[in-house]
Scaffold this motif. Sequence first.
Motif, PDB file in Angstrom:
ATOM      1  N   UNK A 231       0.838  -1.203   0.000  1.00 12.15           N
ATOM      2  CA  UNK A 231       0.000   0.000   0.000  1.00 12.15           C
ATOM      3  C   UNK A 231       0.874   1.253   0.000  1.00 12.15           C
ATOM      4  N   UNK A 232       1.953   1.215   0.776  1.00 14.22           N
ATOM      5  CA  UNK A 232       2.898   2.346   0.808  1.00 14.22           C
ATOM      6  C   UNK A 232       3.541   2.545  -0.569  1.00 14.22           C
ATOM      7  N   UNK A 233       3.946   1.453  -1.201  1.00 14.86           N
ATOM      8  CA  UNK A 233       4.564   1.538  -2.534  1.00 14.86           C
ATOM      9  C   UNK A 233       3.573   2.125  -3.531  1.00 14.86           C
ATOM     10  N   UNK A 234       2.311   1.705  -3.440  1.00 17.44           N
ATOM     11  CA  UNK A 234       1.280   2.192  -4.364  1.00 17.44           C
ATOM     12  C   UNK A 234       1.068   3.705  -4.222  1.00 17.44           C
ATOM     13  N   UNK A 235       1.249   4.232  -3.016  1.00 15.45           N
ATOM     14  CA  UNK A 235       1.105   5.689  -2.809  1.00 15.45           C
ATOM     15  C   UNK A 235       2.270   6.460  -3.418  1.00 15.45           C
ATOM     16  N   UNK A 236       3.380   5.790  -3.655  1.00 23.48           N
ATOM     17  CA  UNK A 236       4.534   6.439  -4.265  1.00 23.48           C
ATOM     18  C   UNK A 236       5.433   7.084  -3.232  1.00 23.48           C
ATOM     19  N   UNK A 237       6.546   7.662  -3.714  1.00 21.49           N
ATOM     20  CA  UNK A 237       7.506   8.290  -2.803  1.00 21.49           C
ATOM     21  C   UNK A 237       6.877   9.412  -1.995  1.00 21.49           C
ATOM     22  N   UNK A 238       7.321   9.527  -0.765  1.00 21.78           N
ATOM     23  CA  UNK A 238       6.819  10.580   0.109  1.00 21.78           C
ATOM     24  C   UNK A 238       7.418  11.919  -0.307  1.00 21.78           C
ATOM     25  N   UNK A 239       6.713  12.956  -0.051  1.00 23.47           N
ATOM     26  CA  UNK A 239       7.210  14.306  -0.319  1.00 23.47           C
ATOM     27  C   UNK A 239       7.948  14.772   0.918  1.00 23.47           C
ATOM     28  N   UNK A 240       9.156  15.249   0.737  1.00 21.83           N
ATOM     29  CA  UNK A 240       9.946  15.732   1.865  1.00 21.83           C
ATOM     30  C   UNK A 240      10.414  17.145   1.589  1.00 21.83           C
ATOM     31  N   UNK A 241      10.743  17.846   2.658  1.00 21.28           N
ATOM     32  CA  UNK A 241      11.277  19.203   2.510  1.00 21.28           C
ATOM     33  C   UNK A 241      12.573  19.146   1.713  1.00 21.28           C
ATOM     34  N   UNK A 242      13.394  18.137   1.967  1.00 20.16           N
ATOM     35  CA  UNK A 242      14.671  18.028   1.267  1.00 20.16           C
ATOM     36  C   UNK A 242      14.449  17.782  -0.217  1.00 20.16           C
ATOM     37  N   UNK A 243      13.511  16.895  -0.588  1.00 16.77           N
ATOM     38  CA  UNK A 243      13.293  16.628  -2.011  1.00 16.77           C
ATOM     39  C   UNK A 243      12.760  17.874  -2.700  1.00 16.77           C
ATOM     40  N   UNK A 244      11.937  18.684  -2.009  1.00 15.52           N
ATOM     41  CA  UNK A 244      11.480  19.940  -2.574  1.00 15.52           C
ATOM     42  C   UNK A 244      12.620  20.928  -2.740  1.00 15.52           C
ATOM     43  N   UNK A 245      13.515  20.974  -1.752  1.00 14.55           N
ATOM     44  CA  UNK A 245      14.674  21.854  -1.823  1.00 14.55           C
ATOM     45  C   UNK A 245      15.579  21.457  -2.986  1.00 14.55           C
ATOM     46  N   UNK A 246      15.790  20.159  -3.152  1.00 21.80           N
ATOM     47  CA  UNK A 246      16.615  19.686  -4.258  1.00 21.80           C
ATOM     48  C   UNK A 246      15.977  20.084  -5.591  1.00 21.80           C
TER      49      UNK A 246
END
Length: 161
Positions: free
Chosen positions: A128-143
């Motif tokens: 179920x977690x995989x189906x939701x896809x990668x989580x959004x993080x502050x670091x990924x947004x910053x990158x």
Amino acid sequence: MAPGTIEVDDRESPLLRIVFPAVVTRASVDAYVEALREQGERRIPLWTLIDLRSVDLRAVDGRARHYLVERLDELQDLYPDAIQGEACISNSLVVRMLYRTHTWLRRSQPYPSQIFATEADALTWIRECIARGPRKTARSGLVARTLSKTARRASPMANTR
């Protein structure tokens, strides 16, 4: 698998299966962390399924457990977006309680993490977690913002208005 080795199996990517042996030593932790480091260097999101059913409670060494926590925190600092979720399996109530203590001891647990009594329940949850896809993080947004700014500066049209 050699006795005492923590097995890491990436054949079901993005699911990473990890099987802990009966006895965990500093050497097995070091080998495990190196295997996880190799996964982190690939820069792809991963979800882990950790099997703790073979862990021998009589052989659980507090120093090795704390060493594992320290090493995993180091990896989290290096590859904060690598692990997206973690499902663990143990049919032992005591191991499940120790796992919850382990997650409490870690500096941060930036991804969802649960422990289950059965593999079926753990697989259902992690899928179920995989189906939701990668989580959004502050670091990924910053990158993403940094890459976007870099691309704009490199563009020949960036300085024209």
